[in-house]
Design a protein around this motif. Structure first.
Motif, short mmCIF file in Angstrom:
data_model
loop_
_atom_site.label_atom_id
_atom_site.label_comp_id
_atom_site.label_asym_id
_atom_site.label_seq_id
_atom_site.Cartn_x
_atom_site.Cartn_y
_atom_site.Cartn_z
N ILE A 1 0.86 -1.17 0.00
CA ILE A 1 0.00 0.00 0.00
C ILE A 1 0.90 1.22 0.00
O ILE A 1 1.82 1.33 0.82
CB ILE A 1 -0.90 0.01 1.25
N ALA A 2 0.65 2.15 -0.91
CA ALA A 2 1.41 3.40 -0.98
C ALA A 2 0.46 4.58 -0.81
O ALA A 2 -0.68 4.54 -1.27
CB ALA A 2 2.14 3.50 -2.31
N CYS A 3 0.95 5.61 -0.15
CA CYS A 3 0.15 6.83 0.02
C CYS A 3 0.06 7.63 -1.27
O CYS A 3 -0.87 8.40 -1.45
CB CYS A 3 0.75 7.70 1.12
N GLY A 4 1.03 7.49 -2.14
CA GLY A 4 1.01 8.24 -3.39
C GLY A 4 2.18 7.87 -4.27
O GLY A 4 2.99 7.00 -3.94
N ALA A 5 2.23 8.54 -5.40
CA ALA A 5 3.32 8.33 -6.36
C ALA A 5 4.52 9.19 -5.95
O ALA A 5 4.36 10.32 -5.47
CB ALA A 5 2.87 8.70 -7.77
N TYR A 6 5.70 8.66 -6.16
CA TYR A 6 6.94 9.35 -5.81
C TYR A 6 7.28 10.37 -6.90
O TYR A 6 8.10 10.12 -7.78
CB TYR A 6 8.06 8.32 -5.64
N ARG A 7 6.59 11.49 -6.82
CA ARG A 7 6.82 12.57 -7.76
C ARG A 7 6.27 13.86 -7.17
O ARG A 7 5.53 13.84 -6.19
CB ARG A 7 6.19 12.27 -9.12
N GLY A 8 6.63 14.97 -7.78
CA GLY A 8 6.10 16.27 -7.39
C GLY A 8 6.31 16.61 -5.93
O GLY A 8 7.36 16.32 -5.34
N PRO A 9 5.29 17.22 -5.31
CA PRO A 9 5.42 17.67 -3.92
C PRO A 9 5.69 16.53 -2.93
O PRO A 9 6.45 16.73 -1.97
CB PRO A 9 4.07 18.33 -3.61
N LEU A 10 5.10 15.35 -3.14
CA LEU A 10 5.35 14.24 -2.23
C LEU A 10 6.81 13.82 -2.28
O LEU A 10 7.44 13.60 -1.25
CB LEU A 10 4.43 13.05 -2.53
N ARG A 11 7.37 13.75 -3.47
CA ARG A 11 8.79 13.39 -3.62
C ARG A 11 9.67 14.40 -2.90
O ARG A 11 10.58 14.03 -2.14
CB ARG A 11 9.16 13.31 -5.09
N ARG A 12 9.43 15.67 -3.11
CA ARG A 12 10.23 16.71 -2.47
C ARG A 12 10.12 16.64 -0.94
O ARG A 12 11.11 16.78 -0.23
CB ARG A 12 9.84 18.09 -2.99
N ALA A 13 8.90 16.42 -0.45
CA ALA A 13 8.71 16.33 1.01
C ALA A 13 9.44 15.13 1.59
O ALA A 13 10.09 15.24 2.64
CB ALA A 13 7.21 16.25 1.32
N ILE A 14 9.38 13.99 0.92
CA ILE A 14 10.06 12.79 1.41
C ILE A 14 11.57 13.00 1.41
O ILE A 14 12.25 12.65 2.38
CB ILE A 14 9.68 11.55 0.57
N MET B 1 -0.06 7.35 6.29
CA MET B 1 0.04 5.89 6.21
C MET B 1 -1.09 5.22 6.98
O MET B 1 -1.63 4.21 6.54
CB MET B 1 1.41 5.41 6.70
N ALA B 2 -1.47 5.78 8.14
CA ALA B 2 -2.60 5.22 8.90
C ALA B 2 -3.88 5.29 8.07
O ALA B 2 -4.64 4.32 8.01
CB ALA B 2 -2.76 5.98 10.22
N ASP B 3 -4.12 6.43 7.42
CA ASP B 3 -5.30 6.57 6.56
C ASP B 3 -5.29 5.52 5.45
O ASP B 3 -6.31 4.88 5.18
CB ASP B 3 -5.36 7.96 5.93
N ALA B 4 -4.13 5.34 4.82
CA ALA B 4 -4.03 4.37 3.73
C ALA B 4 -4.27 2.95 4.23
O ALA B 4 -4.97 2.16 3.58
CB ALA B 4 -2.66 4.48 3.05
N LEU B 5 -3.69 2.60 5.37
CA LEU B 5 -3.89 1.25 5.93
C LEU B 5 -5.36 1.02 6.27
O LEU B 5 -5.93 -0.03 5.95
CB LEU B 5 -3.05 1.06 7.19
N LEU B 6 -5.98 1.98 6.92
CA LEU B 6 -7.37 1.81 7.33
C LEU B 6 -8.30 1.74 6.13
O LEU B 6 -9.24 0.95 6.11
CB LEU B 6 -7.78 2.93 8.29
N SER B 7 -8.04 2.53 5.11
CA SER B 7 -8.91 2.50 3.93
C SER B 7 -8.69 1.26 3.08
O SER B 7 -9.53 0.89 2.27
CB SER B 7 -8.75 3.77 3.09
N SER B 8 -7.56 0.56 3.28
CA SER B 8 -7.28 -0.66 2.51
C SER B 8 -8.18 -1.82 2.93
O SER B 8 -8.35 -2.77 2.18
CB SER B 8 -5.83 -1.09 2.69
N GLY B 9 -8.71 -1.78 4.14
CA GLY B 9 -9.52 -2.87 4.66
C GLY B 9 -8.72 -4.01 5.27
O GLY B 9 -9.30 -4.95 5.82
N LEU B 10 -7.40 -3.96 5.20
CA LEU B 10 -6.58 -5.06 5.72
C LEU B 10 -6.60 -5.15 7.24
O LEU B 10 -6.28 -6.20 7.79
CB LEU B 10 -5.14 -4.92 5.23
#
Length: 187
Positions: free
Chosen positions: A10-23, A42-51
């Motif tokens: 599960i990924a929060c987003g694509a590694y590009r643009g503002p997310l890439r710069r922030a990371i 990451m918590a939001d992504a995990l919870l929305s995944s249903g896992l």
């Protein structure tokens, strides 16, 4: 994602643009104030995944992907352990029963992962160099926490080491994944 119970990462987003710069600023320039917001993403992504939706949810241990000793010296911290601890706090605030354990470490590796060209080079760099660093008893269910999934080599090597110790890796949660040639996340 081979080696995981769910078969996916599960990924929060694509590694590009503002997310890439922030990371990159967070990893390499000490922007530790990003630990909390990144953990919440990451918590939001995990919870929305249903896992994590099983009732009752088994206690799950969050395991940070290891950094090389050289990277930790250069950064002055183990950035993945810090964000993993923040992720655990975020999930506990949302009623999840989680803890953390730094189960993995890297042994002698050459070069940085980002300096490797292609999956084969990344795989050779890490082959046999991610090992269990803790003594038993081990947790039964874990979620591997990583920053960026590029080729998946680090996550696969971590899952392989954990599985060999009898530890079930439910999934991998990461901040971002790199796009493959021609892939578009706007669809």
């Amino acid at each position: 994602m081979p080696g995981t119970v769910s078969g996916r990462a599960i990924a929060c987003g694509a590694y590009r643009g503002p997310l890439r710069r922030a990371i990159l600023r967070w990893k390499d320039h000490g922007d530790e104030e990003c630990d909390g917001p990144f953990a919440d993403m990451m918590a939001d992504a995990l919870l929305s995944s249903g896992l994590l939706a099983s009732d009752p949810m088994p206690v799950t241990t969050l395991v940070p992907a290891p950094s090389s000793p050289r990277s930790m010296r250069e950064r002055g911290r183990w950035h993945m352990r810090n964000v993993t601890n923040s992720l655990a706090r975020s999930l506990r605030r949302r009623g999840m029963d989680v803890d953390t354990a730094a189960l993995l470490r890297t042994t002698k590796t050459s070069g940085k992962s980002v300096q490797m060209h292609g999956a084969a080079q990344r795989s050779r760099r890490l082959q046999g160099h991610i090992v269990i660093a803790a003594r038993p008893p081990y947790p039964r269910n874990v979620i591997l926490v990583d920053d960026i999934v590029t080729t998946g080599t680090t996550a696969r090597q971590c899952a392989q080491a954990l599985n060999a110790a009898g530890i079930h890796v439910t999934t991998v949660i990461c901040l971002a994944h790199t796009l493959r040639a021609g892939e578009n996340t706007d669809d």
